[in-house]
Design an enzyme around this catalytic site. Sequence first.
Site, short mmCIF file in Angstrom:
data_model
loop_
_atom_site.label_atom_id
_atom_site.label_comp_id
_atom_site.label_asym_id
_atom_site.label_seq_id
_atom_site.Cartn_x
_atom_site.Cartn_y
_atom_site.Cartn_z
CD GLU A 1 -72.43 30.97 -59.49
OE1 GLU A 1 -71.90 32.09 -59.66
OE2 GLU A 1 -73.35 30.54 -60.20
CD GLU B 1 -62.90 37.87 -56.02
OE1 GLU B 1 -62.17 36.87 -56.15
OE2 GLU B 1 -64.12 37.80 -55.85
CE LYS C 1 -62.48 20.75 -49.21
NZ LYS C 1 -61.92 21.80 -48.32
CB CYS D 1 -68.73 36.34 -54.76
SG CYS D 1 -70.35 35.84 -54.20
#
Length: 486
Positions: free
Chosen positions: A248, A383, A173, A282
């Site tokens: 992650e 972030e 997906k 990331c």
Amino acid sequence: MKYKNYIEGRWVESDSRRTYEVKNPAHKATVIGEFQASTPRDAKWAVDAASYALTGWANTPAPVRAAILFRAAGVMERRSDELAKSIVREEGKTISDAKAEVRRAINATEYSAGEGRRMFGYTTPSESPNMVAYTMRRPLGVVAVITPWNFPLAIPAWKIAPALVCGNTVVFKPASSTPLTAVKMMECYVDAGIPAGVLNLITGSGSSVGNVLVESPDVKAISFTGSIEIGSRIYTDGARALKKVQCELGGKNGVIVMADADMERAIEDIVIGAFGSTGQLCTATSRVIVEESVHDEFVSRLIARTGRIRVGDGIDTNIDMGTLSSASQFDTVLKYIGAGAEEGAKLAFGGKALSGVPYDEGYYVQPTIFTDVKPEMRIAQEEIFGPVLTVFKAKDVEQAISICNNVRFGLSSSIYTNDLTQAFQYVNTVETGMVHVNAPTLGGEVHLPFGGMKASSVGHREQGTAAVEFFTETVTVYINHAAKKI
Ligand code: NAP
Ligand code: MG
């Protein structure tokens, strides 16, 4: 152009009969394609197809499975220009960043294919006479692979290839905003001869199909990369059903620059780390901690270098930084820039949305630098996932490491120094899973483990031999070969 799901070895429409449009973030009005808006029924169909295909695939010798992966890597290689352009068109990064991503996907697929001739167990002496004791690996079963938009090819590749070579079947997906590259990757596996049901692709919204993938008792493991919000939910729900889950998640990666460092090299790498892929990585560099005595010189040289970054449509080879990936990314980044100014950080460079030609057509923000940043500010802690760099001062290496560690995340970090003692002090105490000395925070090589500490990752590391650990069960075998009880 209308694209389909791939289930049970066929290109099929969604049960909903609905599609949704994906647009190019550098040209908001340009539709890249229409994709299936999948439903829970599609997800269930894909899981059933993967379950049905499992025995045949698990019983296929691993080197034979691997041969299909080698062929898929070959098809990706032949189609690499097309794959790179598709990444640029739906994600917005530059063509050179996209080419590097395609390379990484091919490397990951080849490396996993090589695992088809390894996947070692081990033998040990037994406590008992006439006993043979050894371990071997078995596949887990059906695996769900759920991926984000910022690496539409590499992240799926480094999850799917090891899952398949280990004998699992997969339901994939991709992020709803980057399905084109996923369709093209599926085509590569189809051309390589992947058997029906072994790899299935469903596009569309995670909130629509996610529950089936996470809740279905037939799904034995989930490999997820994305936000903390979704990842922690998947981890909790998966754990409740005793599934194997790896997540992650985000990063807030720091680079320490000591007074003795090669400043030229540090600045080049920090600029690539912070503004490469428009900061939407990331492992992007989002904080720099500079030793006090060189702070002012560092900042003025960093600003001068950042001023030379050429921003524009990533498809143009003369561009250094592309657009943000979506309207919501654009809003989030500008919101954080506003918060930085409000909290009293000094806006040293950039800080604005770009306008005029060609910028009005996309989601362009200037590369942005804040100095005089305090560790407790939001721009220092959260972030941002955009081209925003925050700069801190430290009086020595201890304080620099402590600022570097003072965030909830722990994915990647780096130090620039030529002093071995300082370098090792950092390596041994920094709280990140990826540790660099005199090198950018970015990237990773496919044959080495990838992942973070703290809120950046949970579950097994990805890539390298860690991938085989995640995607297999270890079975311990005891065989007594004495004809009679002695
Ligand atoms: P996201 O919103 O968490 O989405 C990730 C994936 O989860 C997408 O495919 C999404 O589908 C799907 N999803 C959404 N809701 C779901 C649900 N209820 N059940 C199951 N799946 C669901 O993350 P993103 O915005 O795409 O990506 C950005 C984030 O990824 C950043 O935080 C970044 O740090 C992180 N990231 C981490 C790494 C790493 O290796 N540590 C690498 C790259 C990115 P939709 O697209 O349809 O919402
Ligand atoms: Mg999202």
